[in-house]
Design an enzyme around this catalytic site. Sequence first.
Site, PDB file in Angstrom:
ATOM      1  N   GLU A  58       0.787  -1.020  -0.170  1.00 23.15           N
ATOM      2  CA  GLU A  58      -0.041   0.009  -0.097  1.00 23.15           C
ATOM      3  C   GLU A  58       0.820   1.202   0.010  1.00 23.15           C
ATOM      4  O   GLU A  58       0.773   2.117   0.828  1.00 23.15           O
ATOM      5  CB  GLU A  58      -0.991  -0.032   1.198  1.00 23.15           C
ATOM      6  CG  GLU A  58      -1.955  -1.423   0.933  1.00 23.15           C
ATOM      7  CD  GLU A  58      -2.861  -1.377   2.378  1.00 23.15           C
ATOM      8  OE1 GLU A  58      -2.887  -0.512   2.981  1.00 23.15           O
ATOM      9  OE2 GLU A  58      -3.476  -2.710   2.503  1.00 23.15           O
ATOM     10  N   HIS A 104     -10.054  -6.186  -2.593  1.00 19.71           N
ATOM     11  CA  HIS A 104     -11.097  -6.114  -1.406  1.00 19.71           C
ATOM     12  C   HIS A 104     -12.251  -5.268  -2.052  1.00 19.71           C
ATOM     13  O   HIS A 104     -12.340  -3.971  -1.969  1.00 19.71           O
ATOM     14  CB  HIS A 104     -10.557  -5.252  -0.084  1.00 19.71           C
ATOM     15  CG  HIS A 104      -9.656  -6.061   0.770  1.00 19.71           C
ATOM     16  ND1 HIS A 104      -9.887  -7.090   1.282  1.00 19.71           N
ATOM     17  CD2 HIS A 104      -8.150  -5.723   0.898  1.00 19.71           C
ATOM     18  CE1 HIS A 104      -8.950  -7.536   2.061  1.00 19.71           C
ATOM     19  NE2 HIS A 104      -7.770  -6.572   1.676  1.00 19.71           N
ATOM     20  N   GLU A 155      -5.937 -10.978  -1.589  1.00 16.57           N
ATOM     21  CA  GLU A 155      -6.754 -10.622  -0.290  1.00 16.57           C
ATOM     22  C   GLU A 155      -8.268 -10.481  -0.784  1.00 16.57           C
ATOM     23  O   GLU A 155      -9.041  -9.741  -0.124  1.00 16.57           O
ATOM     24  CB  GLU A 155      -6.317  -9.260   0.413  1.00 16.57           C
ATOM     25  CG  GLU A 155      -4.979  -9.253   0.617  1.00 16.57           C
ATOM     26  CD  GLU A 155      -4.354  -8.175   1.535  1.00 16.57           C
ATOM     27  OE1 GLU A 155      -5.232  -7.457   2.031  1.00 16.57           O
ATOM     28  OE2 GLU A 155      -3.299  -7.645   1.705  1.00 16.57           O
ATOM     29  N   ASP A 211     -12.030 -10.484  -0.841  1.00 18.47           N
ATOM     30  CA  ASP A 211     -13.123 -10.554  -0.254  1.00 18.47           C
ATOM     31  C   ASP A 211     -14.284  -9.376  -1.016  1.00 18.47           C
ATOM     32  O   ASP A 211     -13.697  -8.533  -1.515  1.00 18.47           O
ATOM     33  CB  ASP A 211     -13.353 -10.091   1.265  1.00 18.47           C
ATOM     34  CG  ASP A 211     -12.568  -9.138   1.690  1.00 18.47           C
ATOM     35  OD1 ASP A 211     -12.373  -8.333   0.909  1.00 18.47           O
ATOM     36  OD2 ASP A 211     -12.080  -9.166   2.811  1.00 18.47           O
TER      37      ASP A 211
HETATM   38  O1  9MR Z   1      -6.835  -8.672   8.249  1.00 20.70           O
HETATM   39  C1  9MR Z   1      -6.186  -7.724   9.145  1.00 20.70           C
HETATM   40  C2  9MR Z   1      -6.894  -7.372  10.359  1.00 20.70           C
HETATM   41  O2  9MR Z   1      -6.950  -8.288  11.395  1.00 20.70           O
HETATM   42  C3  9MR Z   1      -5.845  -6.176  10.973  1.00 20.70           C
HETATM   43  O3  9MR Z   1      -6.800  -5.722  11.976  1.00 20.70           O
HETATM   44  C4  9MR Z   1      -5.708  -5.264   9.933  1.00 20.70           C
HETATM   45  C5  9MR Z   1      -5.044  -4.029  10.617  1.00 20.70           C
HETATM   46  O4  9MR Z   1      -4.656  -3.035   9.765  1.00 20.70           O
HETATM   47  O5  9MR Z   1      -5.241  -5.489   8.788  1.00 20.70           O
HETATM   48  C6  9MR Z   1      -6.005  -6.635   8.105  1.00 20.70           C
HETATM   49  O6  9MR Z   1      -5.447  -6.993   7.059  1.00 20.70           O
HETATM   50  C7  9MR Z   1      -5.018  -5.756   6.006  1.00 20.70           C
HETATM   51  C8  9MR Z   1      -3.821  -6.491   5.144  1.00 20.70           C
HETATM   52  O7  9MR Z   1      -2.795  -6.506   5.997  1.00 20.70           O
HETATM   53  C9  9MR Z   1      -3.441  -5.293   4.137  1.00 20.70           C
HETATM   54  N1  9MR Z   1      -4.556  -5.009   3.404  1.00 20.70           N
HETATM   55  C10 9MR Z   1      -5.706  -4.751   3.754  1.00 20.70           C
HETATM   56  C11 9MR Z   1      -6.226  -5.827   4.901  1.00 20.70           C
HETATM   57  C12 9MR Z   1      -7.502  -5.630   5.597  1.00 20.70           C
HETATM   58  O8  9MR Z   1      -7.447  -4.319   6.561  1.00 20.70           O
END
Ligand code: 9MR
Length: 359
Positions: free
Chosen positions: A169, A246, A275, A277
Amino acid sequence: MRTRTRSPRVTAAALAASAALLLGLTVAPAADAASPHRDRAATLDDLARQHGRYFGSAVDNPELADTPYADLLGTEFGQTTPGNGMKWDATEPRRGVFDFTAGDEIVNYAKAKGLKVRGHTLLWHNQLPSWLTSGTWTADELRSILKNHITKVVKHYRGKVFAWDVANEIMNEDGTYRENIFYKTLGPGYIADALRWARAADPRVKLYLNDYNVEGTGAKSDAYYTLIKRLKADRVPIDGFGMQAHLALQYGFPYQMRQNIQRFADLGVDVAITELDIRMILPSDATELAQQADWYGQVTSACLAVRRCVGITLWGYSDRHSWIPATFPGEGAALPWDENLRHKPAYDALRKALTATTS
Ligand code: 9MR
């Protein structure tokens, strides 16, 4: 703990599905979860492997204690990604003090179940430890902190993960660089440095950049296209581009997703859906679940249509464990299995897309 090899995963049904695939036939949909024939059906990963792809799901450490969930993850999927266990706050909670407990737990689980692992992530603006974000660093200090972090983590997982999201990101929606701590102190050169340090620590692991809202064409994916082209021209090691995917029904399907995947492949990098969903505003109804199913199918078909799209990872596979309700209150129902680990229409759509013949 019994280490299962990959070959027993190819069941008679998978072989039959393979034969059907060659003949251009559609394989019968999976039996219901309660069916005694369930274990004879090809899994999503079996079907994906017939195309030379993997089908995976992320997992967060606490979810491993949910035995039915962890068992289904281990049978249906061929790949996993730690949801949080390899992030900076987990792996280097104090400067120079590394803790691989959470990441190792997932690597060990994956090994026992025969899943391959994507490493996620070496560098991100979120989930950085407070010692790092609250410090004031000169460029030299921060460069050495970043280099040490990448080197130690990549070396620890050498031979245990097949790919790393090296930088996560790093772009804004308008295609400018995100002003994270690294950009502000080191300038955009930190990205090439990070890739080179990762390569030095593991010559074989696939090195990815990864982001959301880059599945379709637009300013943000254009920025990655330009960056990866430049990195390639400069002989910086870059092997892949991760499209998080996402998605949300209310924002529409990504514009020209297949063509977008193809243009990155044409630059000479792999693409992975990392990722996936597809959320919606709750409560969900049959129409929305049907649209969601259609989108899951479309994403899968877009990946299968491009040779270098190497695999698909769901960000968790069931509505029982999902990051969405906590982040977007009132939204959810984003995954192909419901809270009770029952198939939703999206599951059948994934199977259909994975068994359809592609050109
Ligand atoms: O799934 C992850 C969640 O448990 C955490 O709280 C969150 C914190 O920022 O990160 C989530 O995973 C992210 C991923 O690492 C990067 N892309 C977005 C995902 C969803 O937020």
